[in-house]
Every structure is written in structure tokens, then in C-alpha cells.
Design an enzyme around this catalytic site. Structure first.
Site, PDB file in Angstrom:
ATOM      1  N   GLY A  38       0.946  -1.243  -0.111  1.00 50.51           N
ATOM      2  CA  GLY A  38      -0.046  -0.026   0.216  1.00 50.51           C
ATOM      3  C   GLY A  38       0.548   1.268   0.428  1.00 50.51           C
ATOM      4  N   SER A 115      -0.801  -7.640  -5.104  1.00 49.26           N
ATOM      5  CA  SER A 115       0.484  -7.392  -4.094  1.00 49.26           C
ATOM      6  C   SER A 115       0.701  -8.807  -4.026  1.00 49.26           C
ATOM      7  CB  SER A 115      -0.672  -8.043  -2.362  1.00 49.26           C
ATOM      8  OG  SER A 115       0.247  -8.258  -1.684  1.00 49.26           O
ATOM      9  N   HIS A 135      -9.209  -2.641   2.826  1.00 49.06           N
ATOM     10  CA  HIS A 135      -9.265  -2.722   3.696  1.00 49.06           C
ATOM     11  C   HIS A 135     -10.068  -3.565   3.694  1.00 49.06           C
ATOM     12  CE1 HIS A 135      -6.109  -0.063   5.229  1.00 49.06           C
ATOM     13  NE2 HIS A 135      -6.759   0.694   5.611  1.00 49.06           N
TER      14      HIS A 135
HETATM   15  N1  SAH Z   1       0.859   3.110   2.615  1.00 48.45           N
HETATM   16  C1  SAH Z   1      -0.282   4.996   2.542  1.00 48.45           C
HETATM   17  C2  SAH Z   1      -1.677   4.500   2.378  1.00 48.45           C
HETATM   18  C3  SAH Z   1      -2.081   3.190   1.117  1.00 48.45           C
HETATM   19  S1  SAH Z   1      -4.040   3.472   0.558  1.00 48.45           S
HETATM   20  C4  SAH Z   1      -0.246   6.347   2.606  1.00 48.45           C
HETATM   21  O1  SAH Z   1       0.620   6.375   3.786  1.00 48.45           O
HETATM   22  O2  SAH Z   1      -0.434   6.918   2.168  1.00 48.45           O
HETATM   23  C5  SAH Z   1      -3.909   1.473   0.461  1.00 48.45           C
HETATM   24  C6  SAH Z   1      -3.399   1.765  -1.312  1.00 48.45           C
HETATM   25  O3  SAH Z   1      -3.031   0.565  -0.989  1.00 48.45           O
HETATM   26  C7  SAH Z   1      -3.843   1.842  -2.560  1.00 48.45           C
HETATM   27  O4  SAH Z   1      -2.894   2.259  -3.170  1.00 48.45           O
HETATM   28  C8  SAH Z   1      -4.103   0.982  -3.193  1.00 48.45           C
HETATM   29  O5  SAH Z   1      -3.971   1.043  -4.634  1.00 48.45           O
HETATM   30  C9  SAH Z   1      -3.373  -0.079  -2.516  1.00 48.45           C
HETATM   31  N2  SAH Z   1      -4.107  -1.266  -2.913  1.00 48.45           N
HETATM   32  C10 SAH Z   1      -4.903  -2.394  -2.923  1.00 48.45           C
HETATM   33  N3  SAH Z   1      -5.198  -3.600  -2.756  1.00 48.45           N
HETATM   34  C11 SAH Z   1      -3.562  -3.783  -3.554  1.00 48.45           C
HETATM   35  C12 SAH Z   1      -3.530  -4.905  -3.747  1.00 48.45           C
HETATM   36  N4  SAH Z   1      -4.022  -5.802  -3.186  1.00 48.45           N
HETATM   37  N5  SAH Z   1      -2.588  -4.869  -3.968  1.00 48.45           N
HETATM   38  C13 SAH Z   1      -1.091  -3.970  -4.964  1.00 48.45           C
HETATM   39  N6  SAH Z   1      -1.661  -2.898  -3.581  1.00 48.45           N
HETATM   40  C14 SAH Z   1      -3.628  -2.309  -3.002  1.00 48.45           C
HETATM   41 MG    MG Z   2      -4.354   3.156   5.991  1.00 46.36          MG
END
Ligand code: SAH
Ligand code: MG
Length: 200
Positions: A38, A115, A135
Site C-alpha cells: 500500500g 500484492s 481494507h
Molecule cells: N500507505 C499509504 C496509504 C495506502 S492506501 C500512505 O501512507 O498514504 C492503500 C493502497 O493500497 C492504495 O494505493 C491501493 O492502490 C493499494 N492496494 C489495495 N489493494 C492492493 C493489492 N491487492 N495489491 C497492491 N496494492 C493494493
Molecule cells: Mg492506512
């Protein structure tokens, strides 16, 4: 890296929690490289990279960069600055690259992919894994299962957005937190909604 400036980066990592992340990154990068799920625009990655520098370690950070459910058009956390009009989709990769350049980060290894796909052929033992991706329960649980196995003994599992009360936030991160405790992880420290667990 100017720590104060990280506070102005677009993202979802409040200062207090970010500073905890930095401190844990400093500590657990003595065991091995760090991995984040993320990235978004790199806000939490910047804290992780600042901490990992202490041991000259790298930070792998995974994101497909097309946003989670809540970032999509008409959803709660939609942001037009991360919307690619030409492609008609969210794309946070350009802002990540801007931030890497702006903060002159030299120990980040961005991985642009889903991921689970990355986890399948992974083989590097990690000092710390930070879960902050999708989430939904399915997504958080899949990240936990896919990645906790690569954490070295005495390494850390960090999870963001822990809410005991369903009225305050989604329950998926809290569910995997409880699962980790059941699987033998021990609480190391908590700062607001971010927790750090140690693998035995
Ligand atoms: N850590 C960041 C916020 C993350 S928001 C900060 O500090 O601002 C969550 C992120 O997870 C999003 O950008 C989304 O694209 C990514 N995400 C969600 N599901 C995912 C998956 N299955 N594989 C890779 N990335 C994913
Ligand atoms: Mg978060």
C-alpha cells in the site's frame, strides 16, 4: 530527508503514527529489508525509508497504483489529483515518483503490481512487513497470509487502521491483528491506530 515536509505529502499517515513507523523501521531494519503493501503516493514509504537508512537497508513497497475501493470515482476518498483523465482511472504512480525525487530517496524499491502476485515467487527474508493495502477482509487477510511467512524471527509485523469499534472504522485490519496474536505474535507497541507486533 526533511521529516517535517513528509507531513505535507498526500496520503493517509498522520504525523504521530508516521514517526512510530520511522522508529520501528530504524529498529527492525537491523534484521533485514522492509516491505510495505500500500504505497499510494509514498507518504508512509518516506517514513520507512528514513528509518531504514539507519542500517543502510532498503524498503520494498508494493502497489498496483490503481487505488483501493474507497479511492475510486464517487467514493469517500476520491481525489481528482490522482485521477488520470486520459485513462479514466486512478494512478498514484506519478505522484510517488515526484515524491521519491523531491525527498531524494535512495533506498526505495517500488513494485508496481498486485500484492499477492508479488508474494508467490518472493524469497527475501524481511525485518519488517507493513500492511496498509486493501481494507476489505479478503484483501487484508490475503496480505497477512501471503507476507507474514517472510518475516524473520524477532522481526516485526506492522498493521495500520486498527479500530476496535466498528463505528470508527473497518474491521479487517483489526481482524488480522487478532489472528496474528493467535498465531503467536506479541504486541511490541501501539500508537493510535498503528500497531507493531513481534514474531517469535
Ligand atoms: N500507505 C499509504 C496509504 C495506502 S492506501 C500512505 O501512507 O498514504 C492503500 C493502497 O493500497 C492504495 O494505493 C491501493 O492502490 C493499494 N492496494 C489495495 N489493494 C492492493 C493489492 N491487492 N495489491 C497492491 N496494492 C493494493
Ligand atoms: Mg492506512
Amino acid at each position: 530527508m526533511n521529516l517535517k515536509e513528509i507531513g505535507n505529502v498526500k496520503g493517509f499517515m498522520p504525523k504521530n503514527e508516521g514517526m512510530a513507523l520511522l522508529k520501528w523501521a530504524e529498529h527492525f531494519s537491523s534484521i533485514g529489508p522492509l516491505l510495505e503493501i500500500g504505497t499510494y503516493c509514498g507518504k508512509s514509504s518516506l517514513y520507512l525509508c528514513a528509518g531504514a537508512k539507519h542500517n543502510n537497508e532498503n524498503v520494498y513497497t508494493i502497489d498496483h497504483h490503481s487505488g483501493s475501493e474507497e479511492h475510486q470515482l464517487n467514493e469517500e476518498y476520491f481525489d481528482e489529483e490522482i485521477y488520470d483523465q486520459a485513462l479514466n482511472k486512478i494512478n498514484t504512480l506519478p505522484l510517488l515518483i515526484d515524491n521519491i525525487n523531491k525527498f531524494k530517496v535512495s533506498n526505495i524499491i517500488p513494485i508496481v503490481a498486485e500484492s499477492k502476485k508479488v508474494s508467490v515467487n518472493w524469497s527475501i527474508n524481511l525485518g519488517m512487513v507493513f500492511i496498509d493495502g486493501g481494507h476489505s477482509f479478503e484483501s487484508a487477510n490475503s496480505d497477512y497470509i501471503a507476507w507474514e511467512t517472510y518475516i524473520s524471527k524477532k522481526g516485526a509485523l506492522v498493521i495500520h487502521d486498527i479500530f476496535e469499534n466498528p463505528e470508527e472504522g473497518g474491521q479487517a485490519p483489526y481482524e488480522i491483528y487478532k489472528k496474528a496474536l493467535n498465531n503467536g505474535y506479541k504486541l511490541y507497541e501501539r500508537v493510535e491506530t498503528i500497531i507493531c507486533l513481534i514474531k517469535n
